[in-house]
Structure formats: structure tokens, C-alpha cells
Write a protein that holds these residues in place. Structure first.
Motif, PDB file in Angstrom:
ATOM      1  N   PRO A 185      24.519  62.153  32.961  1.00  0.00           N
ATOM      2  CA  PRO A 185      23.891  62.187  31.633  1.00  0.00           C
ATOM      3  C   PRO A 185      23.663  63.608  31.129  1.00  0.00           C
ATOM      4  O   PRO A 185      23.833  63.878  29.937  1.00  0.00           O
ATOM      5  CB  PRO A 185      22.569  61.449  31.857  1.00  0.00           C
ATOM      6  N   ALA A 186      23.286  64.510  32.030  1.00  0.00           N
ATOM      7  CA  ALA A 186      23.097  65.905  31.615  1.00  0.00           C
ATOM      8  C   ALA A 186      24.406  66.517  31.142  1.00  0.00           C
ATOM      9  O   ALA A 186      24.455  67.210  30.120  1.00  0.00           O
ATOM     10  CB  ALA A 186      22.516  66.714  32.775  1.00  0.00           C
ATOM     11  N   ALA A 187      25.478  66.260  31.872  1.00  0.00           N
ATOM     12  CA  ALA A 187      26.785  66.824  31.501  1.00  0.00           C
ATOM     13  C   ALA A 187      27.244  66.287  30.153  1.00  0.00           C
ATOM     14  O   ALA A 187      27.729  67.043  29.298  1.00  0.00           O
ATOM     15  CB  ALA A 187      27.811  66.501  32.588  1.00  0.00           C
ATOM     16  N   ILE A 188      27.092  64.974  29.928  1.00  0.00           N
ATOM     17  CA  ILE A 188      27.524  64.378  28.666  1.00  0.00           C
ATOM     18  C   ILE A 188      26.679  64.908  27.505  1.00  0.00           C
ATOM     19  O   ILE A 188      27.209  65.253  26.435  1.00  0.00           O
ATOM     20  CB  ILE A 188      27.435  62.848  28.748  1.00  0.00           C
ATOM     21  N   ALA A 189      25.371  64.998  27.698  1.00  0.00           N
ATOM     22  CA  ALA A 189      24.486  65.464  26.632  1.00  0.00           C
ATOM     23  C   ALA A 189      24.809  66.900  26.224  1.00  0.00           C
ATOM     24  O   ALA A 189      24.893  67.218  25.029  1.00  0.00           O
ATOM     25  CB  ALA A 189      23.025  65.347  27.087  1.00  0.00           C
ATOM     26  N   VAL A 190      24.988  67.773  27.202  1.00  0.00           N
ATOM     27  CA  VAL A 190      25.288  69.173  26.897  1.00  0.00           C
ATOM     28  C   VAL A 190      26.634  69.296  26.206  1.00  0.00           C
ATOM     29  O   VAL A 190      26.796  70.064  25.246  1.00  0.00           O
ATOM     30  CB  VAL A 190      25.248  70.012  28.184  1.00  0.00           C
ATOM     31  N   LEU A 191      27.626  68.534  26.662  1.00  0.00           N
ATOM     32  CA  LEU A 191      28.950  68.580  26.034  1.00  0.00           C
ATOM     33  C   LEU A 191      28.887  68.101  24.586  1.00  0.00           C
ATOM     34  O   LEU A 191      29.504  68.715  23.690  1.00  0.00           O
ATOM     35  CB  LEU A 191      29.928  67.723  26.834  1.00  0.00           C
ATOM     36  N   VAL A 192      28.155  67.030  24.316  1.00  0.00           N
ATOM     37  CA  VAL A 192      28.034  66.501  22.956  1.00  0.00           C
ATOM     38  C   VAL A 192      27.330  67.507  22.051  1.00  0.00           C
ATOM     39  O   VAL A 192      27.784  67.782  20.925  1.00  0.00           O
ATOM     40  CB  VAL A 192      27.286  65.154  22.978  1.00  0.00           C
ATOM     41  N   ALA A 193      26.213  68.069  22.506  1.00  0.00           N
ATOM     42  CA  ALA A 193      25.474  69.031  21.684  1.00  0.00           C
ATOM     43  C   ALA A 193      26.285  70.304  21.461  1.00  0.00           C
ATOM     44  O   ALA A 193      26.259  70.878  20.362  1.00  0.00           O
ATOM     45  CB  ALA A 193      24.136  69.362  22.355  1.00  0.00           C
ATOM     46  N   PHE A 194      26.997  70.762  22.482  1.00  0.00           N
ATOM     47  CA  PHE A 194      27.831  71.962  22.341  1.00  0.00           C
ATOM     48  C   PHE A 194      28.937  71.721  21.318  1.00  0.00           C
ATOM     49  O   PHE A 194      29.201  72.579  20.464  1.00  0.00           O
ATOM     50  CB  PHE A 194      28.432  72.332  23.700  1.00  0.00           C
ATOM     51  N   ALA A 224      25.510  62.615  13.780  1.00  0.00           N
ATOM     52  CA  ALA A 224      25.656  61.556  14.785  1.00  0.00           C
ATOM     53  C   ALA A 224      25.723  62.153  16.190  1.00  0.00           C
ATOM     54  O   ALA A 224      25.134  61.612  17.141  1.00  0.00           O
ATOM     55  CB  ALA A 224      26.904  60.724  14.496  1.00  0.00           C
ATOM     56  N   PHE A 225      26.402  63.273  16.350  1.00  0.00           N
ATOM     57  CA  PHE A 225      26.483  63.939  17.652  1.00  0.00           C
ATOM     58  C   PHE A 225      25.098  64.417  18.103  1.00  0.00           C
ATOM     59  O   PHE A 225      24.710  64.223  19.262  1.00  0.00           O
ATOM     60  CB  PHE A 225      27.447  65.120  17.577  1.00  0.00           C
ATOM     61  N   TYR A 226      24.365  65.049  17.194  1.00  0.00           N
ATOM     62  CA  TYR A 226      23.032  65.537  17.556  1.00  0.00           C
ATOM     63  C   TYR A 226      22.085  64.389  17.898  1.00  0.00           C
ATOM     64  O   TYR A 226      21.286  64.489  18.839  1.00  0.00           O
ATOM     65  CB  TYR A 226      22.443  66.371  16.413  1.00  0.00           C
ATOM     66  N   LEU A 227      22.174  63.301  17.147  1.00  0.00           N
ATOM     67  CA  LEU A 227      21.329  62.142  17.446  1.00  0.00           C
ATOM     68  C   LEU A 227      21.701  61.524  18.784  1.00  0.00           C
ATOM     69  O   LEU A 227      20.821  61.062  19.538  1.00  0.00           O
ATOM     70  CB  LEU A 227      21.452  61.106  16.327  1.00  0.00           C
ATOM     71  N   ALA A 228      22.997  61.507  19.112  1.00  0.00           N
ATOM     72  CA  ALA A 228      23.415  60.998  20.419  1.00  0.00           C
ATOM     73  C   ALA A 228      22.866  61.873  21.537  1.00  0.00           C
ATOM     74  O   ALA A 228      22.427  61.371  22.586  1.00  0.00           O
ATOM     75  CB  ALA A 228      24.940  60.941  20.489  1.00  0.00           C
ATOM     76  N   TYR A 229      22.877  63.179  21.309  1.00  0.00           N
ATOM     77  CA  TYR A 229      22.307  64.102  22.302  1.00  0.00           C
ATOM     78  C   TYR A 229      20.819  63.820  22.523  1.00  0.00           C
ATOM     79  O   TYR A 229      20.353  63.723  23.668  1.00  0.00           O
ATOM     80  CB  TYR A 229      22.510  65.538  21.824  1.00  0.00           C
ATOM     81  N   LEU A 230      20.078  63.664  21.430  1.00  0.00           N
ATOM     82  CA  LEU A 230      18.645  63.386  21.559  1.00  0.00           C
ATOM     83  C   LEU A 230      18.396  62.036  22.218  1.00  0.00           C
ATOM     84  O   LEU A 230      17.456  61.890  23.016  1.00  0.00           O
ATOM     85  CB  LEU A 230      17.989  63.426  20.173  1.00  0.00           C
ATOM     86  N   TRP A 231      19.225  61.049  21.902  1.00  0.00           N
ATOM     87  CA  TRP A 231      19.044  59.721  22.501  1.00  0.00           C
ATOM     88  C   TRP A 231      19.278  59.780  24.014  1.00  0.00           C
ATOM     89  O   TRP A 231      18.514  59.186  24.790  1.00  0.00           O
ATOM     90  CB  TRP A 231      20.008  58.729  21.853  1.00  0.00           C
ATOM     91  N   THR A 290      15.361  74.730  20.375  1.00  0.00           N
ATOM     92  CA  THR A 290      16.414  73.750  20.086  1.00  0.00           C
ATOM     93  C   THR A 290      15.835  72.489  19.467  1.00  0.00           C
ATOM     94  O   THR A 290      16.336  71.987  18.448  1.00  0.00           O
ATOM     95  CB  THR A 290      17.172  73.400  21.376  1.00  0.00           C
ATOM     96  N   LEU A 291      14.770  71.967  20.055  1.00  0.00           N
ATOM     97  CA  LEU A 291      14.151  70.749  19.528  1.00  0.00           C
ATOM     98  C   LEU A 291      13.555  70.989  18.140  1.00  0.00           C
ATOM     99  O   LEU A 291      13.631  70.118  17.259  1.00  0.00           O
ATOM    100  CB  LEU A 291      13.069  70.256  20.487  1.00  0.00           C
ATOM    101  N   LEU A 292      12.987  72.175  17.929  1.00  0.00           N
ATOM    102  CA  LEU A 292      12.421  72.498  16.613  1.00  0.00           C
ATOM    103  C   LEU A 292      13.517  72.557  15.557  1.00  0.00           C
ATOM    104  O   LEU A 292      13.356  72.017  14.453  1.00  0.00           O
ATOM    105  CB  LEU A 292      11.670  73.825  16.681  1.00  0.00           C
ATOM    106  N   TRP A 293      14.634  73.196  15.898  1.00  0.00           N
ATOM    107  CA  TRP A 293      15.736  73.293  14.947  1.00  0.00           C
ATOM    108  C   TRP A 293      16.294  71.915  14.600  1.00  0.00           C
ATOM    109  O   TRP A 293      16.563  71.618  13.440  1.00  0.00           O
ATOM    110  CB  TRP A 293      16.828  74.196  15.496  1.00  0.00           C
ATOM    111  N   LEU A 294      16.464  71.069  15.596  1.00  0.00           N
ATOM    112  CA  LEU A 294      16.978  69.729  15.328  1.00  0.00           C
ATOM    113  C   LEU A 294      15.990  68.918  14.491  1.00  0.00           C
ATOM    114  O   LEU A 294      16.398  68.143  13.613  1.00  0.00           O
ATOM    115  CB  LEU A 294      17.281  69.012  16.643  1.00  0.00           C
ATOM    116  N   ALA A 295      14.705  69.090  14.755  1.00  0.00           N
ATOM    117  CA  ALA A 295      13.694  68.350  13.996  1.00  0.00           C
ATOM    118  C   ALA A 295      13.683  68.765  12.530  1.00  0.00           C
ATOM    119  O   ALA A 295      13.379  67.951  11.644  1.00  0.00           O
ATOM    120  CB  ALA A 295      12.320  68.566  14.609  1.00  0.00           C
TER     121      ALA A 295
END
Length: 254
Positions: free
Chosen positions: A170-179, A137-144, A65-70
Motif C-alpha cells: 500500500p505504501a508503494a502504490i500510494a507514493v507512486l500514485v501521488a508522485f 482523482a489520483f490525489y483522492l486515491a492517494y488519500l484514500w 503535503t496534507l495542508l496543500w492537498l486540503a
């Protein structure tokens, strides 16, 4: 003689029996008391563990996941900037060289990026680029959220550092944003392909098969494969979290 033996036995025989019996009963009482205290202690120590709910839900992105986003985020940003800055970013424009020189070739492979679509005022190109900006913007928010709120769990018995993970809200919000971002990416890419199909491959049908596979199908196919992977992984984590939460609620209600 008989009287003496009976007299001598009389005080001596009951005494050992009486004292032995008191010690035996006292020992039995003490041992049973100790056994009771041990059983109560063990019951008390096992009670919290038995009433303890499921393990807390946590999230850590995989290396894939991190490789794909990078890789994808810089490419999508580059692509969106090219589209939204047309015609200055196109061949002959003031911003074309050196950043967007490769789009001279790609505009000939896919006319939706070239002068044909621009002169025809085709709105799909810019519309999908605006969605790219929102997805990014969603992916960057997830990484942040991951970088700002994650922590590295450590064990006293193991000094080896573990992967950083998110827990709680924070885990719930991050997963929801990335999904949500992955669903947007996959849906937009499928729409991009369907647009070509239902237009009779108007923008890419002129390419020979080799160029079509190497320069269009494979590059654009990556945005089908990896978002599908993210949806599968993140969706599974959401289901696990909801299952754990519903299980905890049912245990509390009981």
C-alpha cells in the motif's frame, strides 16, 4: 624418626595435591564450558541481528503535503467545474450565482477563462480542466489509501501516539500514485505558462503589472512550487525504497 616423617608425609603430601588438582582442573573445565556456552549464546543471539535486512520501508505524508492537498483539491474541483459547465457557469448563466461569481473578475484578468476564449472555441481551457479531474482523482486515491491502510506504530516503552504510516505494498502504490499526480500537475502548469509565452501573452498581456502579479502570477505560481516539492519528497522516498530493495536482494544472494 626419619622413616616416620617420610611415611607420614608420603600419604598426606600427594593427597592435597591430587584433590586440589582435580578441583582446579574441574573448575577450569566448568568455567571454560560456561564460557563456551556464553560465547555460543552471544553468537547465536547476534547472528539474527547481523543477518537481518534493512528496516522496512514506510511512508507518511508530511503536514505540508496534507495542508496543500486540503487547500488545492477543493479549489481545483471548483475551477474544473466552472470550465466544464460553461456557459451556464459564466456571467449571465443560470449557475453563475453564487458559486462562480469570482470568475467574473478572473475572466477579465485571464481571457482563457472568459468569453473571448469561449467564443473562439479555444480547446486548451477544457482540455487542461479534464486533466485537472484526472489529477484530482489520483490525489483522492492517494488519500484514500493512506486513510484506509495506514496504522499508528506504538512502542511499549513510549505511550506517545505516533503519526500514521503506510508500509509494504500500500505504501508503494500510494507514493507512486501521488508522485504521478504531482508530475502531471507540474507539467500541465508549466504548459499553461508556456502557452501564454508563445502566444505573446494574448490572454493576460492587457493587465497592469500589479494586477498581473497579484491575480495571475502568485496564484498560478503556487501550482509550480508545491508540485515541485511533492516531486522532490516523493521521488526521494521512491529512490530510498528501491535502494533498500536492491540492498536486500544483494544480501540474500550473498
Amino acid at each position: 624418626m626419619v622413616t616416620t616423617r617420610s611415611a607420614s608425609k608420603a600419604p598426606s603430601t600427594p593427597a592435597p595435591a591430587h584433590s586440589g588438582g582435580s578441583r582446579k582442573s574441574g573448575g577450569t573445565t566448568a568455567s571454560s564450558s560456561r564460557a563456551g556456552s556464553v560465547s555460543r549464546a552471544s553468537a547465536g543471539s547476534s547472528s539474527p541481528s547481523s543477518s537481518r535486512g534493512p528496516a522496512p520501508w514506510a511512508h507518511a505524508p508530511s503536514r505540508l503535503t496534507l495542508l496543500w492537498l486540503a487547500v488545492s483539491l477543493p479549489l481545483v474541483t471548483w475551477d474544473s467545474a466552472y470550465v466544464l459547465l460553461r456557459p451556464w457557469s459564466m456571467e449571465g448563466g443560470s449557475l453563475h450565482w453564487p458559486l462562480w461569481v469570482p470568475y467574473r473578475l478572473y475572466g477579465e484578468v485571464d481571457h482563457i477563462y472568459g468569453w473571448k476564449a469561449f467564443h473562439a472555441h479555444t480547446g486548451f481551457t477544457a482540455a487542461q480542466s479534464l486533466l485537472n479531474v484526472l489529477e484530482t482523482a489520483f490525489y483522492l486515491a492517494y488519500l484514500w489509501i493512506y486513510l484506509a491502510s495506514s496504522s499508528s506504530p506504538s512502542s511499549s516503552s513510549d505511550a506517545t501516539p505516533r503519526a500514521r504510516a503506510l508500509a509494504g505494498r500500500p505504501a508503494a502504490i500510494a507514493v507512486l500514485v501521488a508522485f504521478s499526480a504531482a508530475v502531471m500537475t507540474l507539467s500541465k502548469t508549466v504548459l499553461y505558462w508556456l502557452n501564454e509565452y508563445f502566444s505573446g501573452f494574448d490572454n493576460i498581456g492587457h493587465n497592469p503589472p500589479r494586477d498581473l502579479v497579484l491575480l495571475w502570477i502568485i496564484p498560478n505560481g503556487l501550482w509550480l512550487v508545491f508540485p515541485t516539492y511533492l516531486i522532490y519528497v516523493l521521488g526521494g522516498e521512491i529512490v530510498e525504497g528501491l535502494t533498500a530493495a536492491s540492498t536486500a536482494v544483494s544480501v540474500k544472494s550473498e
